[in-house]
Design a protein around this motif. Structure first.
Motif, mmCIF file in Angstrom:
data_model
loop_
_atom_site.group_PDB
_atom_site.id
_atom_site.type_symbol
_atom_site.label_atom_id
_atom_site.label_comp_id
_atom_site.label_asym_id
_atom_site.label_seq_id
_atom_site.Cartn_x
_atom_site.Cartn_y
_atom_site.Cartn_z
ATOM 1 N N TYR A 9 -3.549 3.964 -1.834
ATOM 2 C CA TYR A 9 -3.583 3.239 -3.096
ATOM 3 C C TYR A 9 -3.019 1.835 -2.909
ATOM 4 N N GLN A 10 -3.695 0.871 -3.571
ATOM 5 C CA GLN A 10 -3.223 -0.508 -3.592
ATOM 6 C C GLN A 10 -2.339 -0.699 -4.816
ATOM 7 N N MET A 11 -1.123 -1.141 -4.580
ATOM 8 C CA MET A 11 -0.175 -1.359 -5.663
ATOM 9 C C MET A 11 -0.058 -2.869 -5.915
ATOM 10 N N PRO A 12 0.375 -3.283 -7.068
ATOM 11 C CA PRO A 12 0.856 -2.471 -8.205
ATOM 12 C C PRO A 12 -0.230 -2.042 -9.178
ATOM 13 N N LEU A 54 0.832 -1.189 0.000
ATOM 14 C CA LEU A 54 0.000 0.000 0.000
ATOM 15 C C LEU A 54 0.870 1.243 0.000
ATOM 16 N N ILE A 55 0.385 2.274 -0.676
ATOM 17 C CA ILE A 55 1.070 3.569 -0.691
ATOM 18 C C ILE A 55 0.083 4.635 -0.219
ATOM 19 N N VAL A 56 0.512 5.465 0.727
ATOM 20 C CA VAL A 56 -0.287 6.599 1.182
ATOM 21 C C VAL A 56 0.454 7.871 0.778
ATOM 22 N N VAL A 57 -0.299 8.831 0.257
ATOM 23 C CA VAL A 57 0.276 10.064 -0.270
ATOM 24 C C VAL A 57 -0.502 11.241 0.305
ATOM 25 N N GLY A 58 0.209 12.237 0.829
ATOM 26 C CA GLY A 58 -0.397 13.466 1.318
ATOM 27 C C GLY A 58 -0.045 14.631 0.410
#
Length: 932
Positions: free
Chosen positions: A321-324, A308-312
């Motif tokens: 977001y769930q990757m890939p 998972l990627i979290v972006v601020g």
């Protein structure tokens, strides 16, 4: 008098990056301090360690034992978190933008400007220079912004401001140097780069790079390739210079990196084996966009286990977001300003976000979409404080028009009132502990209900006024407020919500207002150089006027009402007898509070007259000493009877604030003024890469501050808790809470040649608990007192309690209060308290003034226990009724002791014990009156 720093309230987050250790401990920088929040226990503490300036980067070891902090002056502290002590210090030569421990905890990667430095992590051992520089990479063309380690601590992926990501192989090979692999194609600075892991082999098979303009690049790694090996051979070259890395002559005459030896004789450098990513091929798999333009990416994090990627973003929005596959799970707005930190916990179920400008710190559970933690400090400086009568709550009012109520023990804010439309200037808790009063410059005095969290009374003047002071009588029926503009005092009735009277006579702003603790006399201080006493229940105007030679800034009553203290503009504290109207004594405090030169000052700190006065005063619970603070970095404690300075507290060592240094460095003075006041920031850094700190919030308006918005250190309000065990100060750094240190201090009260720990043990062995307890009280050692208390048989408690002399009663009550807060034997300790109240009731009532602080502490502990037990019983009412109805189980237990019957009996016994404890605590609360 042994007050030490305990906690910092009002500012949960001020900037920098936050980290989570052991899955539940959130560590965040607050100015030049570090705050640790236990997300399970809902408790926060601030470490008693200060950096030289605001902390910009922190990193924690994988086991959560060590913490590394780097401030704006590039000074680094290596801290032992469990012991809360600094082990090692180092100063880097370049600004540090990222720092991270390796997964094995042996090394620390530091992004110092353009350089990537690999340091050996120090340990617990004290050394002259514990940090060892293992390797330095100088391949980046601009400063490094982010980095990430692989699972085996062999590779580093680095993102920099030169629009590229680089893959470094940190193991060193003799004679040759392999250039880092470049991740290209970005159109803005790379603010995040992470390794992806193959879950089967637990090795790196992908990578992600995030650009500041909102694009994420997914890179894939394929296995060994012969052609790739050939290309690698072409890239082999002589190792470039490694700036700053210590070198020595090798045995074969070549220059190699310096290696120390560990205690077991092995070399401490990296291994020289071939890396598992050395022969493969990296390729760009896909490029995705977050679709948040024109907002920029300001914070990001990646969880390897959940992919998972979290972006601020700079507009206060965050995305998960769930990757890939780049599937958006959540896209929410949680703030009005840019997010400056975003981080996962170890399990990946909690997300932590921070907004430096608003002082917000949020922990969000993304599966259930609920908040685990939601704290926000005051946007501007705190103006006023107020303790609740039981010392469990602390209310703060600030220039951001908000009133916040904090739990002192946990450090959490549990309610915020925002109905005021201008700055909050004064607060006052009512005697019933459930009502809070606040005065504001918006012309209203509001009463808040702390049970229903609502504004149930609003007091106003016939015309618009600005209220700057507030007071209420002991009954809570009469409310008084002093004004800034009309120099009047307005008197209202709480019950009828009516304006009763307007007291006139002052010729300046009424900044001090307080009722006498013993009668209905109201004291007011004003800038017209007078202190006036009023009887608000009689229409006679001012009872008496005390005149001074300078403006009176504030005043306070002694708890017994027999003395009045006020501070004047010339730095003196005057003491008056309010009954006889005579001046008793005065204290000259100009030299004590003086110190600190502002950047804009034309004179030195010794010759400057600004700030050499006290703007806040507060008596101790017993009235023996007084605390004084003002526009300085010091808080002074004076003995009232001897008129001497007992102690001086320096509230901060933060060089990011103005007024901390006595002498300014002449090297920083230029023709255009002090170097630190010249605004030479680049326009692109204002978007959120570098400016991750709160900085000059509220001071950047035109003409607001002459020193380019650098906050000036000062103390606006001081309050001592009614228990006398702690005091709080509203400062530029936040609300500082000081409490009496719990560590061992050898302070015997009645020492003799026969009063020794050996004599106490001998008395216990001879079964003489009364003699042993008296000896331990004379020796005044906390551990021995508690040991003697527990050695007494419960049946012998009345006899032993009756043998305690009155002079040792205060120390014994302090020990029992401490046991109530930390000991599981509640019934036994409450029995001690009950017997002491029965046998020494007359002595306690006759000496209530001297015993008032310890009695309030005891009442606070008993009240908290009683509330906890009452809540437990209320939640399990039907279970308790069912258990009590099973009384016939005792008879069957004797004949047939089956496991179910044994469990029933245990539950019934627990029920009986809880009932006994509640009855005893109720009796003690009714046995003595703290105010008596």
């Amino acid at each position: 008098m042994n007050y030490r720093f305990q906690n910092l309230l009002g500012a949960p987050y001020r900037g920098g990056n936050a980290v989570i250790t052991q899955n539940t401990n959130l560590i965040s920088p607050v100015g030049n301090r570090v705050s640790v929040t236990d997300l399970v226990k809902s408790q926060t503490i601030t470490l008693p360690i200060q950096s030289s300036s605001n902390i910009r980067r922190i990193a924690a070891s994988p086991d959560g034992v060590f913490l590394l902090t780097v401030d704006d002056n590039n000074r680094c502290l290596f801290i032992n978190l469990p012991r809360r002590v600094v082990l090692h210090r180092i100063t880097f030569k370049h600004p540090v933008n990222a720092v991270k421990f390796s997964p094995n905890g042996k090394y620390i990667a530091v992004a110092a400007g353009k350089l990537l430095q690999i340091w050996k992590s120090p340990g617990f051992k004290r050394e002259v220079f514990a940090f060892e520089l293992v390797r330095t990479f100088a391949d980046c063309n601009d400063k490094i912004l982010s980095m990430d380690w692989d699972n085996e601590s062999k590779y580093l992926i680095v993102g920099s401001k030169d629009l590229t990501g680089r893959l470094f192989f940190v193991d060193k090979k003799k004679g040759n140097y392999k250039k880092p692999f470049l991740f290209l194609g970005h159109r803005d600075s790379v603010v995040g780069c992470f390794f992806g892991v193959d879950k089967k082999e637990n090795r790196v098979d992908k990578a992600y790079t995030i650009a500041r303009d909102g694009f994420i690049f997914s890179w894939g790694y394929s296995g060994n390739d012969v052609n790739r090996d050939a290309r690698d051979d072409d890239l082999m070259d002589v190792e470039p210079p490694s700036p700053g890395t210590p070198e020595r002559e090798g045995e074969d005459g070549e220059r190699i990196g310096k290696k120390r030896k560990d205690s077991d004789g092995k070399e401490s450098g990296f291994s020289e084996g071939e890396g598992y990513l050395s022969g493969g091929k990296w390729e760009l798999l896909k490029k995705d966009c977050f679709m948040q333009a024109p907002a920029k990416v300001t914070a990001c994090d990646y969880h390897k286990g959940l992919d998972l990627i979290v972006v601020g973003f700079s507009n206060g929005v965050f995305g998960l977001y769930q990757m890939p596959d780049f599937v958006c799970i959540h896209l929410l707005s949680i703030s009005r300003e840019k997010l400056t930190t975003a981080v996962f916990n170890d399990l990946g179920n909690w997300l932590t976000f921070g907004c430096a400008k608003l002082g917000q710190l949020l922990v969000w559970e993304w599966r259930s979409e609920s908040y685990i933690l939601k704290q926000q400090g005051h946007y501007f400086d705190v103006n006023t404080l107020a303790y609740s009568p039981d010392s469990q709550l602390l209310a703060t009012g600030a220039d951001d028009n908000k009133v916040k109520v904090w739990t002192v023990s946990s450090g959490f804010c549990f309610v915020t009132f925002s109905e005021h439309t201008n700055a909050v200037t004064a607060l006052h808790f009512m005697a019933n502990n459930h009502c809070l009063l606040s005065a504001s410059l918006d012309g209203t005095v509001r009463a808040w209900d702390l049970l229903r969290y609502r504004n149930f009374r609003t007091f106003t003047a016939p015309s618009h006024k600005q209220f700057v002071s507030l007071a209420a009588d002991q009954s809570g029926e009469v409310i008084c407020a002093g004004t800034l503009d009309s120099f009047e005092i307005f008197v209202w009735s709480m019950r009828r919500n009516l304006l009763l009277e307007v007291l006139s006579g002052h010729e300046g702003p009424v900044h001090g207002l307080m009722f006498s603790p013993t009668d209905a006399i109201l004291a007011s201080s004003s800038w017209d150089k007078t202190v006036r006493l009023w009887n608000v229940f009689k229409e006679k105007g001012a009872v008496e006027t005390f005149r001074h030679t300078h403006d009176v800034l504030t005043l306070t009553y002694r708890p017994d009402g027999k003395q009045l203290a006020c501070s004047t503009l010339d730095g003196q504290i005057h003491f008056w007898d309010p009954i006889d109207g005579e001046s008793m004594r005065s204290i000259e405090g100009r030299r004590d509070i003086a110190g600190g030169r502002l950047m804009s000052d034309r004179r030195s700190a010794a010759n400057s007259s600004s700030g050499k006065c006290f703007t806040s005063l507060c008596y101790s619970a017993d009235g023996s000493y007084i605390l004084a603070g003002g526009n300085s970095r010091y808080i002074c404690m004076y003995d009232v009877s001897d008129q001497v300075l007992l102690r001086r507290f320096q509230i901060t060592h933060n060089l990011s604030l103005d007024g901390v240094l006595d002498f300014l460095n002449s090297k920083h003075m230029t023709e255009a003024g002090p170097l630190n006041l010249i605004d030479d920031d680049n326009s692109d850094t204002e978007e959120g890469i570098d400016k991750q700190t709160r900085g000059n919030v509220g001071y950047n308006l035109p003409g607001s501050m002459p020193n380019n918005g650098r906050p000036v250190i000062r103390t606006k309000s001081l309050k001592i808790a009614p228990t006398g065990r702690s005091f709080s100060a509203a400062t530029t750094e936040g609300v500082l809470v000081y409490s009496i240190d719990d560590s061992f201090i050898f302070d015997p009260t009645d020492l003799d040649i026969d009063v020794t720990p050996e004599a106490i043990d001998a008395a216990l062995n001879e079964e003489q608990p009364s003699r042993a307890l008296i000896l331990s009280l004379r020796l005044n050692e906390d551990s021995l007192i508690k040991k003697c208390i527990f050695s007494v048989n419960p049946a012998d408690v009345p006899a032993v309690a009756s043998s305690i002399p009155y002079r040792y009663l205060q120390r014994l009550v302090e020990a029992l209060t401490n046991l109530l807060e930390r000991c599981p034997h509640l019934e036994f300790v409450l029995q001690w308290c009950q017997e002491l109240c029965k046998l020494h009731g007359n002595s306690i009532q006759q000496n209530s003034r001297n015993l008032q602080p310890v009695l309030k502490s005891l009442q606070k502990a008993i009240t908290r226990i009683h509330q906890d037990l009452a809540d437990t019983c209320a939640l399990n009412e039907y279970m308790l009724r069912y258990l009590c109805s099973k009384k016939g189980i005792y008879g069957s237990l004797r004949s047939n002791p089956d496991p179910d019957s044994i469990n029933y009996m245990k539950n019934i016994h627990a029920t009986v014990v809880i009932g006994i404890i509640m009855s005893i605590s109720r009796r003690i609360l009714q046995a003595f009156d703290v105010n008596g």
